[in-house]
Write a protein that holds these residues in place. Structure first.
Motif, mmCIF file in Angstrom:
data_model
loop_
_atom_site.group_PDB
_atom_site.id
_atom_site.type_symbol
_atom_site.label_atom_id
_atom_site.label_comp_id
_atom_site.label_asym_id
_atom_site.label_seq_id
_atom_site.Cartn_x
_atom_site.Cartn_y
_atom_site.Cartn_z
ATOM 1 N N GLU A 268 0.808 2.284 -8.905
ATOM 2 C CA GLU A 268 1.565 2.473 -7.997
ATOM 3 C C GLU A 268 1.940 4.031 -7.519
ATOM 4 N N ARG A 269 1.998 4.825 -8.243
ATOM 5 C CA ARG A 269 2.409 5.922 -8.067
ATOM 6 C C ARG A 269 1.237 6.761 -7.118
ATOM 7 N N ASP B 21 0.773 -1.212 0.168
ATOM 8 C CA ASP B 21 0.040 -0.095 0.117
ATOM 9 C C ASP B 21 0.833 1.366 0.091
ATOM 10 N N THR B 22 2.202 1.115 -0.051
ATOM 11 C CA THR B 22 3.066 2.177 0.081
ATOM 12 C C THR B 22 4.189 2.354 -0.787
ATOM 13 N N ASN B 23 4.678 3.378 -1.245
ATOM 14 C CA ASN B 23 5.791 3.532 -2.121
ATOM 15 C C ASN B 23 6.830 4.601 -1.421
ATOM 16 N N ILE B 24 8.003 4.568 -1.883
ATOM 17 C CA ILE B 24 9.086 5.261 -1.309
ATOM 18 C C ILE B 24 9.523 6.685 -2.125
ATOM 19 N N LEU B 25 9.374 7.606 -1.271
ATOM 20 C CA LEU B 25 9.597 9.176 -1.527
ATOM 21 C C LEU B 25 11.056 9.382 -1.347
ATOM 22 N N TRP C 267 7.187 13.339 -9.306
ATOM 23 C CA TRP C 267 7.771 12.873 -8.276
ATOM 24 C C TRP C 267 8.870 11.759 -8.194
ATOM 25 N N ASP C 268 9.876 11.660 -7.259
ATOM 26 C CA ASP C 268 10.793 10.357 -7.572
ATOM 27 C C ASP C 268 10.056 9.308 -6.492
ATOM 28 N N LEU C 269 9.189 8.454 -7.126
ATOM 29 C CA LEU C 269 8.633 7.502 -6.264
ATOM 30 C C LEU C 269 9.365 6.060 -6.733
ATOM 31 N N GLU C 270 9.300 5.105 -5.607
ATOM 32 C CA GLU C 270 9.865 3.642 -6.055
ATOM 33 C C GLU C 270 9.232 2.931 -5.026
ATOM 34 N N VAL C 271 9.017 1.608 -5.540
ATOM 35 C CA VAL C 271 8.298 0.596 -4.810
ATOM 36 C C VAL C 271 9.233 -0.562 -4.459
ATOM 37 N N TRP C 272 9.201 -1.260 -3.282
ATOM 38 C CA TRP C 272 9.919 -2.302 -2.741
ATOM 39 C C TRP C 272 9.783 -3.575 -3.600
ATOM 40 N N PHE D 299 3.853 13.089 3.317
ATOM 41 C CA PHE D 299 5.105 13.760 3.131
ATOM 42 C C PHE D 299 5.046 13.715 1.605
ATOM 43 N N VAL D 300 5.584 15.245 1.236
ATOM 44 C CA VAL D 300 5.760 15.700 -0.438
ATOM 45 C C VAL D 300 7.075 16.237 -0.697
#
Length: 332
Positions: free
Chosen positions: A163-164, A104-108, A145-150, A122-123
Motif C-alpha cells: 500500500e505504501r 490506487d492512492t494513499n494519503i500523504l 513517510w506518514d502515509l495512510e489509506v482510506w 507530492f512528497v
C-alpha cells in the motif's frame, strides 16, 4: 491563468470536466469528487494529455521521456471557492472513461508537502532533498513517510506493505493559486528553466466568452469559443474557426496537393469529417477560414483530429483524397 468577475459560478459535481483558460489556450481539469470526504474541497487532477501539454508549451515527445504518469498534477483537494463566480474555470461537460480510484492512492499527511514535477507527485518536504531529480518512483524510500489509506468515508489507517507504493494524494486544502504554480513549475521543469516559487496575478483579465486560440508548430490555427445567449438557439454550443498560417509547413502540404490553402479546403475536410462521425454540422466558410459549430464533445474530437492531421503532410494529402473519393467537392 486568466480570471474575470464576469465568469460564471460552476456547480461542482462528481466526474466533471472543467477548462482553465490561459493566454495560450485551455487546460483541461478533472473533478472526481465534488465533496472530498469531510472537507469543503473537491478532488481535482490535471490529466497528462496532448492538449494540456500543448497549452503549457510542451510536446508529448519531450515530456513522455521524463515520466510515465497519466497526470500532470495528480489528484489533490482543491478548495470549493475556486468554483465561485469570477473563478478560473469554465464548465466543459461530464468525465467519461477512466476514473480516479481510492484503491490506487494513499494519503500523504505530512505537515509540509512539496510538489515534484519530475515525479509528477507530492512528497514530504523533509525528504525532498534526499530525492535526486529524475529518480524513478519505484526507487524512492517511503519507509519514513506518514502515509495512510482510506477505509470508509473519512476513516483512515496507516498504510502497510505494498500500500505504501501507491500514488500519494496530498491531505491538504489547496487554493487555486497553487494549481497555477504547479502547472508553471511543470512547464519550467520540462523546458529546463528554474522552477518558480510564486506566481504574480495576470496583467489583464479575459472574460468568460474570450476565445481560446491554439496554434500548432506546423501552422494550424484554431479559435474556439462557447456561444452565449446572444446566439439564440445555439447558446451553449461551441464554435471553432480553422485556418492555416501563411507559408507554414501545413500550408505547403496543402499546396503540394494542387489545392489552395484557404477556408474552402477546410470546409471540405470538416464536412467530410462530420459525415464520417456526427452527420451534418453547421459549417460556414470564407476565403480566409472555415467555422464549424456543435456541442463541446464534438468540437473537442474534431480539434484532436485536426491537430493530429496537421503534423503529417502525407496525412493531409490522404484526407483530401479520401474526401474527394466520398463525393466532397472542394470549392478551390
Amino acid at each position: 491563468m486568466t480570471f474575470n468577475e464576469s465568469m460564471k459560478a460552476i456547480r461542482v459535481s462528481d466526474n466533471t470536466i472543467l477548462s482553465m483558460p490561459t493566454s495560450h489556450g485551455a487546460v483541461e481539469v478533472h473533478v472526481y469528487l465534488a465533496q472530498f470526504r469531510a472537507h469543503p474541497a473537491s478532488l481535482v487532477s490535471v490529466p497528462y494529455s496532448p492538449d494540456n501539454l500543448r497549452t503549457l508549451g510542451l510536446s508529448s515527445s519531450e515530456s513522455a521521456t521524463k515520466h510515465p504518469s497519466k497526470w500532470i498534477v495528480p489528484p489533490f483537494p482543491l478548495l470549493r471557492n475556486a468554483f465561485s463566480k469570477g473563478g478560473p474555470f469554465v464548465r466543459g461537460g461530464k468525465l467519461d472513461g477512466e476514473r480516479w480510484s481510492e484503491e490506487d492512492t494513499n494519503i500523504l499527511v505530512s505537515d509540509v508537502i512539496v510538489y515534484r514535477p519530475d515525479l509528477c507527485s507530492f512528497v514530504p518536504s523533509k525528504f525532498d532533498e534526499a530525492i535526486k531529480t529524475g529518480t524513478p518512483r519505484t526507487e524512492i524510500d517511503r519507509s519514513a513517510w506518514d502515509l495512510e489509506v482510506w477505509v470508509k468515508t473519512v476513516c483512515t489507517r496507516e498504510a502497510v506493505g505494498n500500500e505504501r507504493d501507491r500514488l500519494p494524494v496530498a491531505w491538504t486544502l489547496s487554493p487555486v493559486g497553487h494549481l497555477d504554480l504547479w502547472l508553471e513549475q511543470y512547464r519550467c521543469y520540462h523546458l529546463g528553466l528554474p522552477l518558480p516559487t510564486e506566481l504574480s496575478y495576470p496583467e489583464e483579465d479575459i472574460s468568460f466568452n474570450q476565445p481560446l486560440i491554439a496554434n500548432t508548430d506546423t501552422g494550424l490555427r484554431t479559435r474556439t469559443i462557447e456561444l452565449d445567449e446572444s446566439n439564440s438557439q445555439l447558446a451553449g454550443q461551441h464554435s471553432m474557426t480553422v485556418n492555416s498560417v501563411i507559408d507554414s509547413p501545413l500550408e505547403q502540404a496543402i499546396t503540394a496537393t494542387g489545392m489552395d490553402a484557404n477556408g474552402y479546403i477546410w470546409e471540405g475536410l470538416l464536412s467530410h469529417w462530420a459525415q464520417q462521425h456526427h452527420g451534418n454540422l453547421t459549417i460556414d466558410a470564407s476565403a480566409e477560414n472555415s467555422t464549424i459549430t456543435g456541442d463541446r464533445k464534438i468540437i473537442t474530437e474534431l480539434r484532436h483530429w485536426l491537430t493530429k492531421l496537421a503534423t503529417n503532410s502525407d496525412a493531409v494529402a490522404e484526407a483530401i483524397k479520401n474526401a474527394q473519393a466520398d463525393g466532397i467537392e472542394f470549392d478551390n
